[in-house]
Design a protein around this motif. Structure first.
Motif, short mmCIF file in Angstrom:
data_model
loop_
_atom_site.label_atom_id
_atom_site.label_comp_id
_atom_site.label_asym_id
_atom_site.label_seq_id
_atom_site.Cartn_x
_atom_site.Cartn_y
_atom_site.Cartn_z
N GLY A 1 0.79 -1.23 0.00
CA GLY A 1 0.00 0.00 0.00
C GLY A 1 0.82 1.27 0.00
N ARG A 2 1.99 1.25 -0.66
CA ARG A 2 2.85 2.43 -0.71
C ARG A 2 3.15 2.79 -2.17
N PRO A 3 2.20 3.44 -2.87
CA PRO A 3 2.37 3.73 -4.29
C PRO A 3 3.38 4.84 -4.54
N THR A 4 3.97 4.80 -5.72
CA THR A 4 4.83 5.89 -6.19
C THR A 4 4.17 6.53 -7.41
N ASP A 5 4.71 7.64 -7.86
CA ASP A 5 4.13 8.40 -8.97
C ASP A 5 4.16 7.56 -10.25
N PHE A 6 2.97 7.32 -10.81
CA PHE A 6 2.91 6.47 -12.01
C PHE A 6 3.41 7.19 -13.25
N ASN A 7 3.69 8.50 -13.16
CA ASN A 7 4.22 9.24 -14.30
C ASN A 7 5.73 9.06 -14.44
N ILE A 8 6.37 8.48 -13.44
CA ILE A 8 7.82 8.33 -13.46
C ILE A 8 8.20 6.97 -14.05
N PHE A 9 8.92 7.02 -15.15
CA PHE A 9 9.51 5.81 -15.71
C PHE A 9 11.00 5.83 -15.35
N SER A 10 11.41 4.98 -14.45
CA SER A 10 12.78 5.04 -13.97
C SER A 10 13.23 3.67 -13.52
N ASP A 11 14.55 3.46 -13.55
CA ASP A 11 15.13 2.22 -13.04
C ASP A 11 15.48 2.35 -11.56
N GLU A 12 15.10 3.49 -10.95
CA GLU A 12 15.38 3.70 -9.54
C GLU A 12 14.67 2.66 -8.69
N GLU A 13 15.25 2.37 -7.53
CA GLU A 13 14.61 1.48 -6.58
C GLU A 13 13.64 2.29 -5.71
N ASP A 14 12.57 1.64 -5.29
CA ASP A 14 11.56 2.31 -4.47
C ASP A 14 12.16 2.76 -3.15
N SER A 15 11.71 3.93 -2.68
CA SER A 15 12.14 4.47 -1.39
C SER A 15 11.09 5.46 -0.93
N PRO A 16 11.10 5.83 0.36
CA PRO A 16 10.11 6.80 0.86
C PRO A 16 10.11 8.11 0.10
N PHE A 17 11.20 8.46 -0.55
CA PHE A 17 11.28 9.70 -1.32
C PHE A 17 10.22 9.74 -2.43
N TYR A 18 9.94 8.58 -3.01
CA TYR A 18 8.99 8.51 -4.12
C TYR A 18 7.55 8.27 -3.66
N GLU A 19 7.37 7.96 -2.39
CA GLU A 19 6.03 7.64 -1.87
C GLU A 19 5.36 8.92 -1.39
N THR A 20 4.78 9.66 -2.30
CA THR A 20 4.22 10.99 -2.00
C THR A 20 2.71 10.92 -1.80
N LEU A 21 2.18 11.98 -1.17
CA LEU A 21 0.73 12.10 -1.02
C LEU A 21 0.06 12.23 -2.38
N GLN A 22 0.75 12.87 -3.33
CA GLN A 22 0.18 13.02 -4.67
C GLN A 22 0.02 11.66 -5.34
N ALA A 23 0.99 10.76 -5.11
CA ALA A 23 0.88 9.41 -5.68
C ALA A 23 -0.32 8.68 -5.10
N LYS A 24 -0.56 8.84 -3.80
CA LYS A 24 -1.74 8.22 -3.18
C LYS A 24 -3.02 8.82 -3.72
#
Length: 574
Positions: free
Chosen positions: A140-163
């Motif tokens: 239940g920790r989504p990231t921004d679906f507009n980002i196409f990246s090879d980055e690994e998931d982290s709290p930095f990408y888990e924004t309120l906007q993504a939710k």
């Protein structure tokens, strides 16, 4: 825009799924979304595989249901891993191709699921509809679906906007399709997952995941029970008696009985027509919105204002703002007496700014009801939404109530959230004492903020009026003294919408009008002439006595006000 990309991809996948219909069964359709992102952790990744295998094995144990399974993965790659099929061993085999890591664009996965939902089909059992459903296995920790990246998931990408993006998509899909969520990983956001599954689905704990495969079986039992038993409610004892007579030899576990009770409680979701399932909700979501930051917030208490002309629509009592109209300067108000209508709050009528309602601090008093629009609430015993209300102790105002036990609240931090108030026997909020110090302070703060915003809006309105006046050639810029003898804003507003302009020389004898009980008959030319504007937009100089009085007061104190009588009407200049 990435949203369109995923919708287009969903259409492509829907076509592929139809082409593969030969490998599908005749039962209901299930779409699994497997979150394989970095945030679930390696143990979570192993847990997902074990849970999915367990569910598929249980489906295989009930071949009479002939259910179809589709699989979408969400992680390094977000795609269909398997299209609808009832070939369960083959479906389990797709787990070998799963890759661990990457971001968690869950919104993209849900958009992609539209392809499977469109290619799937519903089944009818008595009056109940078994529609394609979504089963999300995630932390239940989504990231921004507009980002196409090879980055690994982290709290930095888990924004309120993504939710927020995910909630918007789930809100639409959940109108017709139940969504079940299975929390996994090292730190799942269970409260958020529960919010995703509020409609027809629910949270399913990892130890009870086999119930996912018994969903259709238990729904069929609920449908037959509802059709053959004339009951207002059911209990475990009712289910036992019914099972013995209608399903001889079938054993219903305690978990099955819990499922039947849950489905029966939500039977309105399963019996409604998808074509008109939530027209009222969609209309309300559109209409009950905050459109203008200078208007009173949703939830603000109001009463009739100085320009009220609506007879006794308000029953001479207060009401609550439930939305901003699409027409600028209009509010939607629900009165404590039950009536609803739209009223002017700063809208112009014949060049006059009208205030048909005004803010007030009167609390909502309940009469023969447990909750109502306008009630002030705070967190209740079943609160599970973190700090979405602004933090513990925050207050909010109820602005909408649904018959199924859901209430809509505007919190002091500006968030508009729907909460359970009786839904499934849960209470996310409870009503505050309307005469408590906290409620009185909350209402007073709302009034103070609204009045400050209203003053700001009025100043902007005056500036627009002055600009329009200058464009018509009345009192050009050269005739306005900004520093000497002029006001900060040379256009002055009367409570009834009339305007005054200073520092203009007039040679028009039309100023000979009745004022202060006398009539001025001589042409009057003043260096600091004050003017007033009538309802037709015509500017007219004040008579000598009034003009001298205004200038005298202004010279004594530029911030003072003066009341004058013009045409037997009192008017205040400031």
């Amino acid at each position: 825009m990435q949203k369109n990309f995923w919708r287009n991809q969903a259409s492509i996948d829907a076509t592929k799924s139809v082409e593969l219909r030969y490998q599908q069964g005749n039962g209901p359709c299930n779409i699994f979304i497997l979150d394989t992102s970095k945030s679930i952790g390696e143990e979570g990744f192993i847990q997902i595989k074990a849970i999915f295998s367990s569910i598929i094995d249980e489906f295989a144990n009930h071949p009479q249901e002939d259910e179809n399974i589709a699989v979408i993965v969400c992680g390094k790659i977000t795609k269909f891993q398997h299209y609808h099929s009832n070939r369960y061993s083959e479906i389990k085999g797709c787990l070998e191709a799963l890759e661990y890591g990457g971001l968690s664009p869950l919104t993209a996965a849900f958009l992609l699921s539209i392809g499977a939902l469109e290619s799937g089909y519903s089944r009818g059992i008595c009056e109940f509809k078994v529609r394609p459903r979504i089963i999300l296995i995630s932390d239940g920790r989504p990231t921004d679906f507009n980002i196409f990246s090879d980055e690994e998931d982290s709290p930095f990408y888990e924004t309120l906007q993504a939710k927020d993006h995910l909630l918007q998509v789930v809100k639409q899909l959940g109108r017709q399709h139940p969504i079940f969520c299975i929390p996994v990983g090292k730190n799942p956001d269970v409260a958020f997952l529960k919010y995703l599954s509020l409609k027809g689905g629910r949270i399913v704990c990892p130890h009870e995941v086999k119930q996912i495969a018994r969903y259709t079986h238990n729904l069929r039992a609920t449908a037959l029970l509802s059709a053959t038993q004339n009951l207002k409610g059911i209990s475990r004892q009712t289910i036992d008696s019914f099972a013995q007579s209608s399903f001889p030899g079938t054993i219903f576990s305690d978990e099955d009985k819990d499922d039947i009770l849950d489905i029966y409680t939500k039977r309105s979701f399963y019996t409604m027509d998808p074509s008109d399932s939530n027209d009222e909700d969609e209309e309300a979501d559109t209409e009950l919105a905050e459109r203008d930051p200078c208007l009173p917030n949703i939830g603000t208490r109001v009463t009739r204002g100085p320009d009220w002309h609506w007879s006794d629509q308000d029953s001479h009592g207060p009401g609550t703002v439930i939305g901003h109209s699409k027409n600028a300067g209009w509010l939607k108000v629900e009165w404590d007496s039950g009536g609803k209508n739209e009223y002017r709050y700063g809208a112009a009528l014949m060049d006059r700014v009208k205030y048909e309602v005004t803010t007030c601090c009167e609390p909502r008093i309940l009469h023969n009801t447990i909750i109502a629009v306008g009630c002030i609430v705070t967190r209740g015993p079943d609160w599970e939404l973190g700090d979405q209300d602004g933090g513990e102790g925050s207050l909010g105002s109820v602005y909408r109530i649904k018959r199924n036990g859901i209430v809509f609240v505007r919190w002091s931090n500006g968030c508009l959230i729907n909460h359970r108030y009786g839904f499934d026997g849960k209470f996310d909020v409870f009503i505050c004492d309307p005469f408590s110090a906290e409620v009185i302070s909350f209402l007073q703060t709302n009034c103070d903020v609204t009045r400050a915003l209203t003053r700001t809006a009025s100043e902007r309105h005056l500036g627009r009026a002055l600009k329009a006046t200058d464009e018509t050639g009345i009192g050009g810029k050269d005739n306005i003294e900004h520093e000497k003898g002029g006001l900060g804003s040379p256009c002055l507003k009367l409570p009834k919408g009339q305007y005054f302009k200073n520092d203009r020389v007039s040679e028009d004898s039309s100023s000979d009008i009745e004022a202060d009980g006398s009539k001025e008959s001589e042409t009057y030319i003043a260096e600091k002439q004050w003017l007033w504007r009538d309802y037709n937009g015509k500017w007219t100089p004040y008579p000598r006595k009034i003009n001298d009085r205004i200038n005298k007061c202004y010279n004594r104190n530029p911030h003072s006000t003066v009341v004058v009588v013009l045409n037997k009407q009192e008017q205040r200049t400031k």
